[in-house]
Every structure is written in structure tokens, then in C-alpha cells.
Design a protein around this motif. Structure first.
Motif, mmCIF file in Angstrom:
data_model
loop_
_atom_site.group_PDB
_atom_site.id
_atom_site.type_symbol
_atom_site.label_atom_id
_atom_site.label_comp_id
_atom_site.label_asym_id
_atom_site.label_seq_id
_atom_site.Cartn_x
_atom_site.Cartn_y
_atom_site.Cartn_z
ATOM 1 N N LEU A 108 -0.879 3.432 8.369
ATOM 2 C CA LEU A 108 -0.332 2.143 7.927
ATOM 3 C C LEU A 108 0.562 1.527 8.993
ATOM 4 O O LEU A 108 0.741 0.305 9.028
ATOM 5 C CB LEU A 108 0.439 2.319 6.624
ATOM 6 N N ASP A 109 1.128 2.348 9.846
ATOM 7 C CA ASP A 109 1.963 1.836 10.938
ATOM 8 C C ASP A 109 1.141 1.425 12.153
ATOM 9 O O ASP A 109 1.683 0.857 13.102
ATOM 10 C CB ASP A 109 2.983 2.905 11.369
ATOM 11 N N SER B 227 -5.239 7.768 18.091
ATOM 12 C CA SER B 227 -4.237 8.807 18.359
ATOM 13 C C SER B 227 -3.661 9.341 17.050
ATOM 14 O O SER B 227 -3.243 10.500 16.968
ATOM 15 C CB SER B 227 -3.119 8.253 19.250
ATOM 16 N N GLY B 228 -3.658 8.495 16.014
ATOM 17 C CA GLY B 228 -3.178 8.937 14.712
ATOM 18 C C GLY B 228 -4.042 10.044 14.140
ATOM 19 O O GLY B 228 -3.536 10.958 13.455
ATOM 20 N N VAL C 277 0.839 -1.196 0.000
ATOM 21 C CA VAL C 277 0.000 0.000 0.000
ATOM 22 C C VAL C 277 0.873 1.246 0.000
ATOM 23 O O VAL C 277 0.632 2.208 -0.726
ATOM 24 C CB VAL C 277 -0.945 0.013 1.227
ATOM 25 N N VAL C 278 1.917 1.238 0.823
ATOM 26 C CA VAL C 278 2.836 2.381 0.866
ATOM 27 C C VAL C 278 3.464 2.610 -0.499
ATOM 28 O O VAL C 278 3.555 3.732 -0.989
ATOM 29 C CB VAL C 278 3.942 2.143 1.919
ATOM 30 N N ALA C 279 3.900 1.531 -1.146
ATOM 31 C CA ALA C 279 4.552 1.665 -2.443
ATOM 32 C C ALA C 279 3.628 2.266 -3.485
ATOM 33 O O ALA C 279 4.062 2.968 -4.394
ATOM 34 C CB ALA C 279 5.043 0.295 -2.913
ATOM 35 N N ALA C 280 2.343 1.994 -3.344
ATOM 36 C CA ALA C 280 1.365 2.451 -4.332
ATOM 37 C C ALA C 280 0.713 3.770 -3.962
ATOM 38 O O ALA C 280 -0.129 4.268 -4.686
ATOM 39 C CB ALA C 280 0.277 1.392 -4.502
ATOM 40 N N THR C 281 1.111 4.338 -2.835
ATOM 41 C CA THR C 281 0.366 5.432 -2.226
ATOM 42 C C THR C 281 -0.058 6.533 -3.179
ATOM 43 O O THR C 281 -1.214 6.882 -3.262
ATOM 44 C CB THR C 281 1.170 6.045 -1.067
ATOM 45 N N THR C 282 0.853 7.126 -3.917
ATOM 46 C CA THR C 282 0.455 8.230 -4.779
ATOM 47 C C THR C 282 0.671 7.943 -6.253
ATOM 48 O O THR C 282 0.440 8.803 -7.087
ATOM 49 C CB THR C 282 1.240 9.518 -4.417
ATOM 50 N N SER C 283 1.068 6.738 -6.572
ATOM 51 C CA SER C 283 1.365 6.433 -7.967
ATOM 52 C C SER C 283 0.134 6.509 -8.855
ATOM 53 O O SER C 283 0.245 6.732 -10.045
ATOM 54 C CB SER C 283 1.977 5.031 -8.073
#
Length: 394
Positions: A34-35, A44-45, A11-17
């Protein structure tokens, strides 16, 4: 239920692509959600993102409310890994919502589902699946859906005229047909109102669907200054639809009521909202003039309990997201011929009304069967001579 479509690193790798015109600084998308590993991390996030100025307080408030509602619904299912599914699914959902606020996505009049590098279609399925009580869900006349697929592959156009109950409707269609007719779910094009492509809590789910975007008649006059713009946008969408139909092999779902069903205020009973005959007639004429063989089928949905709409139509974007775990239903009936229904009509307007009413009557009758099966506990025994219920995932 516990399976994620993609692990969080992908998901992180694809975040804004999947967003056009991104700049290097836009690629620095927050990993806050994601963390997250616990409920406390998620809540809290939200505070962290508000303090960082990346998340408006009103949007964060809506996200937190959605979290608690989703958690209660999924846990009520009693599934063995329900708690894990809540954290996993909501962390990805929150991440997509935050990304949408940081880098707003603009929908074209015809929007194709985004399947890569992040698969929004499967994301929606992962999120909605834990809300469906499949033991108390049914499909009416499932073999007809298989026939639709054959016709589409042969170049025919198919239009499904249906009621509309919740924002989860497209996912419910796909999930109830996933085992036997996955092609239907992946290829259906939904005529969608502007609210599902503008609300920040809804947009990530809409990005995973094929959409023909329109402004609903119910909200056309909410802001007088925008009426002209909305009408022009609808004209563009209508042209896109006509172009698609001319190419053949299209499957289009439209709810000609112009919005979601609402319960009867005096009885609390839900029922399909009346159809707008002009909307039904417009679709009929588009199909007839496409140049490709075309068929129009009445389809019925019962799924309001998993995401019930507000009791009344609201003007403002940002409705409360109620969520529940419940049985759902989907049914389709044979196509209705315009010429058969309107043979005795004296003028075009009478014919238009007669055809729309015939469609509505079929949807309503199917709905009664689904309601009997799901809400009145009759199950498969609720089947009738015209609606054969089954559970094709079993």
C-alpha cells in the motif's frame, strides 16, 4: 481508468476487519504494497515480504509474473493514465493477496460478496476494467437482461446456462451490463469451482462475488483420498442452492461444461465446451421444484483473451496468469422450454440429453455471432435475426 475504488488509507483501515476471529497481532498487517509508489517499490516489496517470512517464494513469484503480464496488457490499451492504473491496481491487488496468505479466508458453501468495510466487488471491477477494449465489445439482446431484472424483482428465479472462458467471466458480465443493468452484476450468484477459492492469487477476486462453491467433476478424482470429502461438500452446496431457490428472486449463473473453454488443438479456434447434461438437468429440476416461478436462459460469453486459461486442464493449484487487453462479448437468448424441446422424446434420459443439447446449440450460435463481431471485425453488423448486438455503455 485511473480512478481507484478506495484510496489506500481506506484499504488499510479495512485490512482485516472483514475476517472473523482476528487477534490483535493479526491486525498488524504489512503496509509494504500500500505504500508502494513505483514499480521498483512493488517488486522490491515482494523480496521484503519473502525475507520477512510473510510471503512464500512460489506465491511471490506468481505475483511478480502477474504484475508484468498485467502491466503489458494495460499499457497496450494506449489509455492516457494506463501506467498510473497499473501501479494503483496492482498495489491493492498485492496487498489483498498478502493479507490472504497471512490470514487465509475460508469460503462457505454459499459465499456472499464482501462489500464492506473493504469493497471486494468494486476492487475486482477496478482491476478488470482496464483490460476490456470497450470499443470492440458487444452485448447481445441487452433488453432481455432488463426483463430478467423485472422477473427477479417479482420473485421469479432465473438460471443462466452458459459457457465459461476465464476467471474474469463474472466481472465481464457485470462490467458489460454496468451502464444499463447494474442490478444483474451485483445480484448474480456464480456456481464456482474450488480452484478460484483456493488459489492465493485468485481468492481476493472471488471474495467480491456471490458464490455457490462446488468441486468440479474434472478435478473430483485428482486426489483419491479427498473424493468423499468433495462429494459431501457438493451435497451441502446443492442444499444451499435449493434453499436459495425456494426463497425466490434468485439469479444463478452456471457453466455446465464443468470448466473453462479450450481452443481446438488442431485449429487454435475457441468454442464453447460441451455441456454435461446431468448438470443442466439438475438445475432444471431444482428450479422446477423450488415452488417459485422459474426460467432458464442460454447465455454466451467471449472473453478468453483477457485472461486465457492454460492450454490443458491442470491438476495443481497455481497456474500461470496470462493477461491481455481485448474486446469481450456477452449475449443472452430467450428461455428454452423443457416441454417444447422434449415433446417427442421417448424416455427421461433422451429428454435430458435433448434439453442440454438445445441449450448448448443456442450458446454456440450466440458465440459465433460474438466471434464474428469481435474477432472478425464485423462489429454491430454481425447482428443476426436472433442476436441483436449493441454497446449499452455508449
Amino acid at each position: 481508468m485511473s480512478e481507484l475504488v478506495q484510496d489506500k488509507e481506506s484499504v488499510v483501515a479495512a485490512t482485516t476487519s472483514s475476517f472473523s476471529n482476528t487477534t490483535p497481532t493479526e491486525l498488524n498487517h504489512s503496509r509494504t504494497f500500500l505504500d508502494a509508489r513505483t514499480e521498483e517499490d512493488l517488486i522490491s516489496g515482494l523480496r521484503k515480504e519473502i525475507e520477512a517470512g510473510r510471503l512464500p517464494p512460489n506465491v511471490a513469484s506468481g505475483m511478480e509474473e502477474l504484475y508484468w503480464n498485467y502491466k503489458n496488457a494495460v499499457l497496450s490499451s494506449g489509455a492516457s493514465r494506463a501506467a498510473h492504473a497499473v501501479i494503483s491496481n496492482m498495489s491493492v491487488a498485492f496487498d489483498r493477496m498478502l493479507l490472504g496468505v497471512e490470514h487465509p479466508f475460508t469460503f462457505n458453501p454459499y459465499h456472499k460478496a464482501i462489500r464492506e468495510p473493504f469493497d471486494y466487488y468494486q476492487f475486482v471491477h477496478t482491476y478488470i476494467r482496464p483490460l476490456i477494449d470497450f470499443k470492440n465489445s458487444y452485448v447481445g439482446n441487452v433488453s432481455l437482461f432488463s426483463e430478467l431484472e423485472d422477473k427477479i424483482r417479482q420473485g421469479h428465479n432465473i438460471v443462466l446456462i452458459s459457457n465459461h472462458q476465464s476467471e474474469a467471466d463474472p466481472a465481464v458480465i457485470s462490467l458489460l451490463l454496468e451502464a444499463q443493468c447494474p442490478y444483474i452484476g451485483e445480484n448474480i450468484k456464480c456456481v464456482a469451482g474450488d480452484r478460484v477459492i483456493t488459489d492465493p492469487l485468485c481468492k481476493p477476486f472471488s471474495m467480491g462475488r456471490n458464490l455457490i462453491c462446488v468441486y468440479s467433476k474434472k478435478h473430483m478424482n485428482d486426489d483419491p483420498e479427498l473424493v468423499d470429502m468433495k462429494r459431501k461438500a457438493n451435497t451441502r452446496s446443492l442444499k444451499e442452492m435449493a434453499t436459495l431457490l425456494r426463497s425466490g428472486s434468485q439469479l444463478i449463473w452456471i457453466a455446465p461444461s464443468g470448466g473453462r473453454d479450450r481452443p481446438d488443438p488442431s485449429t487454435g479456434e475457441w468454442f464453447p465446451a460441451p455441456f454435461d447434461s446431468s448438470s443442466v438437468d439438475n438445475m432444471r429440476r431444482l428450479v422446477e421444484h423450488s415452488g417459485a416461478p422459474g426460467h432458464i436462459y442460454p447465455m454466451s460469453l467471449l472473453c478468453y483473451d483477457i485472461m486465457p486459461p492454460p492450454p490443458k486442464v491442470e491438476k495443481e493449484i497455481g497456474e500461470k496468469r496470462l493477461v491481455g487487453f481485448h474486446g469481450t462479448g456477452l449475449s443472452i437468448a430467450p428461455e428454452i422450454s423443457f416441454s417444447d424441446v422434449t415433446a417427442d422424446c421417448n424416455n427421461p434420459n433422451e429428454a435430458k440429453e435433448a434439453y442440454s443439447q438445445a441449450m448448448y446449440n443456442s450458446v454456440n450460435e450466440q458465440y459465433k455471432t460474438l466471434n464474428s463481431a469481435i474477432n472478425h471485425g464485423r462489429g454491430i453488423e454481425a447482428s443476426t435475426s436472433t442476436v441483436s448486438l449493441s454497446q449499452p455503455w455508449n
